[in-house]
Design a protein around this motif. Structure first.
Motif, PDB file in Angstrom:
ATOM      1  N   GLU A  14       0.838  -1.043   0.113  1.00 58.90           N
ATOM      2  CA  GLU A  14      -0.257   0.202   0.024  1.00 58.90           C
ATOM      3  C   GLU A  14       1.045   1.047   0.458  1.00 58.90           C
ATOM      4  N   LEU A  15       0.545   2.277  -1.043  1.00 63.67           N
ATOM      5  CA  LEU A  15       1.650   3.754  -0.593  1.00 63.67           C
ATOM      6  C   LEU A  15       0.433   4.637  -0.845  1.00 63.67           C
ATOM      7  N   THR A  16       0.005   5.442  -0.951  1.00 65.79           N
ATOM      8  CA  THR A  16      -0.458   6.716  -0.186  1.00 65.79           C
ATOM      9  C   THR A  16      -0.947   7.199  -1.763  1.00 65.79           C
ATOM     10  N   ARG A  17      -1.734   8.259  -1.488  1.00 71.18           N
ATOM     11  CA  ARG A  17      -3.021   8.591  -2.812  1.00 71.18           C
ATOM     12  C   ARG A  17      -3.676   7.330  -3.062  1.00 71.18           C
ATOM     13  N   GLY A  18      -3.719   6.081  -2.720  1.00 72.86           N
ATOM     14  CA  GLY A  18      -4.644   5.370  -2.955  1.00 72.86           C
ATOM     15  C   GLY A  18      -4.462   4.145  -4.271  1.00 72.86           C
ATOM     16  N   GLN A  19      -3.202   4.631  -3.931  1.00 69.20           N
ATOM     17  CA  GLN A  19      -2.207   3.117  -4.899  1.00 69.20           C
ATOM     18  C   GLN A  19      -1.721   2.181  -4.535  1.00 69.20           C
ATOM     19  N   TRP A  20      -0.924   1.099  -5.053  1.00 69.55           N
ATOM     20  CA  TRP A  20      -0.636   0.108  -4.519  1.00 69.55           C
ATOM     21  C   TRP A  20       0.808  -0.593  -5.683  1.00 69.55           C
TER      22      TRP A  20
ATOM     23  N   GLU B  35       8.462  -0.324   5.343  1.00 73.50           N
ATOM     24  CA  GLU B  35       7.622  -0.562   4.765  1.00 73.50           C
ATOM     25  C   GLU B  35       6.604   0.381   4.192  1.00 73.50           C
ATOM     26  N   LEU B  36       6.928   1.977   4.958  1.00 76.60           N
ATOM     27  CA  LEU B  36       6.904   2.840   4.028  1.00 76.60           C
ATOM     28  C   LEU B  36       6.930   3.550   2.964  1.00 76.60           C
ATOM     29  N   TRP B  37       5.633   3.466   1.928  1.00 82.85           N
ATOM     30  CA  TRP B  37       6.887   3.669   0.819  1.00 82.85           C
ATOM     31  C   TRP B  37       5.142   4.492   0.231  1.00 82.85           C
ATOM     32  N   ALA B  38       5.876   5.877  -0.529  1.00 78.74           N
ATOM     33  CA  ALA B  38       4.673   6.617  -1.231  1.00 78.74           C
ATOM     34  C   ALA B  38       4.427   6.661  -2.373  1.00 78.74           C
ATOM     35  N   ALA B  39       3.909   6.920  -2.840  1.00 78.31           N
ATOM     36  CA  ALA B  39       3.545   7.202  -4.411  1.00 78.31           C
ATOM     37  C   ALA B  39       3.246   8.769  -5.185  1.00 78.31           C
ATOM     38  N   THR B  40       4.565   8.280  -5.849  1.00 74.99           N
ATOM     39  CA  THR B  40       5.105   9.683  -6.972  1.00 74.99           C
ATOM     40  C   THR B  40       4.193   9.622  -8.094  1.00 74.99           C
ATOM     41  N   PRO B  41       3.875  11.330  -8.188  1.00 74.16           N
ATOM     42  CA  PRO B  41       3.564  11.493  -9.753  1.00 74.16           C
ATOM     43  C   PRO B  41       4.755  11.334 -10.994  1.00 74.16           C
ATOM     44  N   ARG B  42       3.791  10.672 -12.084  1.00 67.64           N
ATOM     45  CA  ARG B  42       4.228  10.757 -13.007  1.00 67.64           C
ATOM     46  C   ARG B  42       3.756  11.004 -14.333  1.00 67.64           C
TER      47      ARG B  42
ATOM     48  N   ALA C 251       5.918   4.480  -7.328  1.00 69.30           N
ATOM     49  CA  ALA C 251       6.284   4.412  -5.849  1.00 69.30           C
ATOM     50  C   ALA C 251       8.129   4.235  -4.877  1.00 69.30           C
ATOM     51  N   GLY C 252       8.154   5.431  -4.515  1.00 67.72           N
ATOM     52  CA  GLY C 252       9.358   5.514  -3.635  1.00 67.72           C
ATOM     53  C   GLY C 252       9.126   6.394  -2.363  1.00 67.72           C
ATOM     54  N   ARG C 253      10.442   7.215  -2.171  1.00 71.38           N
ATOM     55  CA  ARG C 253      10.982   6.897  -0.455  1.00 71.38           C
ATOM     56  C   ARG C 253      12.105   8.247  -0.748  1.00 71.38           C
TER      57      ARG C 253
ATOM     58  N   LEU D   9      24.803  10.043   3.597  1.00 78.67           N
ATOM     59  CA  LEU D   9      26.265  10.425   4.525  1.00 78.67           C
ATOM     60  C   LEU D   9      26.186  11.536   4.910  1.00 78.67           C
ATOM     61  N   ASP D  10      25.938  12.729   3.767  1.00 83.02           N
ATOM     62  CA  ASP D  10      26.589  14.048   3.336  1.00 83.02           C
ATOM     63  C   ASP D  10      24.733  15.107   4.216  1.00 83.02           C
ATOM     64  N   GLY D  11      24.203  14.460   4.455  1.00 83.04           N
ATOM     65  CA  GLY D  11      23.019  15.431   5.066  1.00 83.04           C
ATOM     66  C   GLY D  11      21.623  15.590   4.110  1.00 83.04           C
ATOM     67  N   ARG D  12      22.192  14.878   2.550  1.00 79.65           N
ATOM     68  CA  ARG D  12      21.011  15.277   1.363  1.00 79.65           C
ATOM     69  C   ARG D  12      19.715  14.417   2.047  1.00 79.65           C
ATOM     70  N   ARG D  13      18.400  14.886   1.270  1.00 75.90           N
ATOM     71  CA  ARG D  13      17.858  13.913   0.613  1.00 75.90           C
ATOM     72  C   ARG D  13      17.449  13.657  -0.719  1.00 75.90           C
ATOM     73  N   LEU D  14      17.442  12.310  -0.320  1.00 76.68           N
ATOM     74  CA  LEU D  14      17.851  11.485  -1.867  1.00 76.68           C
ATOM     75  C   LEU D  14      15.796  10.454  -1.875  1.00 76.68           C
ATOM     76  N   ASN D  15      15.848  11.184  -3.686  1.00 79.02           N
ATOM     77  CA  ASN D  15      14.315  10.618  -4.131  1.00 79.02           C
ATOM     78  C   ASN D  15      14.145   8.676  -4.459  1.00 79.02           C
ATOM     79  N   TYR D  16      14.676   8.003  -3.625  1.00 80.60           N
ATOM     80  CA  TYR D  16      14.898   6.510  -4.032  1.00 80.60           C
ATOM     81  C   TYR D  16      13.753   6.055  -4.080  1.00 80.60           C
ATOM     82  N   SER D  17      13.133   4.830  -5.269  1.00 79.69           N
ATOM     83  CA  SER D  17      12.218   4.419  -6.231  1.00 79.69           C
ATOM     84  C   SER D  17      12.441   2.935  -5.752  1.00 79.69           C
ATOM     85  N   LEU D  18      11.507   2.521  -5.570  1.00 82.99           N
ATOM     86  CA  LEU D  18      11.037   0.697  -5.177  1.00 82.99           C
ATOM     87  C   LEU D  18      11.734   0.185  -6.795  1.00 82.99           C
TER      88      LEU D  18
END
Length: 227
Positions: free
Chosen positions: A23-29, A46-53, A60-62, A67-76
């Motif tokens: 189960e993802l966010t936005r009602g997606q699977w 196990e917390l993954w989000a629905a990313t618009p395309r 699906a990503g999160r 290590l350098d403190g940045r935020r990285l969008n990582y796909s499933l």
């Protein structure tokens, strides 16, 4: 403090293969092979989000912290294949929510390994040590003071000789070798010239000297007539 809602993970079969619906966010699977899900859940959670395309589709990503403190969008899909840096994962059937292993492929060009860009959850002891060395090297470079730029000896001699000749020429023309403008003294009508030093100011200094001489001569004539 409110807690995140737990995502549902439903086992199923598709085309004779064991899968799980995540189960993802936005009602997606999203769909993942049942064999890959335990490792993904252990490493990434196990917390993954629905990313618009594009085209109204979703993937699906999160977000992961590096290590350098940045935020990285990582796909499933990356979580399934874990490609090298610079590579990305695409789907063969066009459905970005279908992350079964046989539906994924790696594309792009691998980049030199940058330990700072490795997600914390995937970083090894070697990555952490390499990042610490990289950070210490960068800090030493920032602390190092740049050496003062010194002119070559022959250039310094030529420059000193040039300014000496300019100073002598200004003195012969009646000026004072100092920087400034032609100005009137506050205690009387006498004019003084403070010529600028430098080859680009030679003509201006000469003109100032001529103008001052004419003004002095005119003032002398005016004072003589008044007497």
């Amino acid at each position: 403090m409110s807690q995140r809602k737990a995502r549902q993970v439903i086992p199923d079969t598709l085309d004779g293969e064991a899968i799980v619906h995540v189960e993802l966010t936005r009602g997606q699977w999203a769909i993942v092979d049942a064999a890959d899900w335990p490792a993904i859940r252990e490493t990434f959670g196990e917390l993954w989000a629905a990313t618009p395309r594009k085209g109204g589709k979703f993937g699906a990503g999160r977000n992961l912290k590096t290590l350098d403190g940045r935020r990285l969008n990582y796909s499933l899909g990356k979580a399934v294949l874990q490609p090298k840096q610079g590579l990305y994962v695409t789907v063969k059937n066009g459905d970005s929510l279908d992350n079964r292993r046989h539906n994924l492929q790696v594309e792009g060009m691998a980049l030199p390994h940058n330990p700072g860009a490795v997600p914390v959850c995937l970083a090894t002891d070697e990555d952490r040590a390499a990042y610490e060395r990289q950070r210490e090297k960068a800090q030493r470079g920032r602390r190092a003071k740049p050496e003062a730029h010194a002119l070559p000896e022959h250039v310094a001699r030529r420059q000193a000789e040039h300014y000496r000749r300019v100073s002598e020429r200004n003195q012969r023309s009646g000026g004072i070798p100092d920087r400034g403008r032609c100005q009137r003294r506050a205690d009387g009508p006498e004019l003084t010239v403070k010529p600028k030093v430098g080859p680009e100011h030679d003509s201006m200094n000469t003109l100032q000297a001529v103008l001052v001489a004419e003004l002095r001569r005119a003032e002398g004539v005016g004072q003589a007539g008044a007497e």
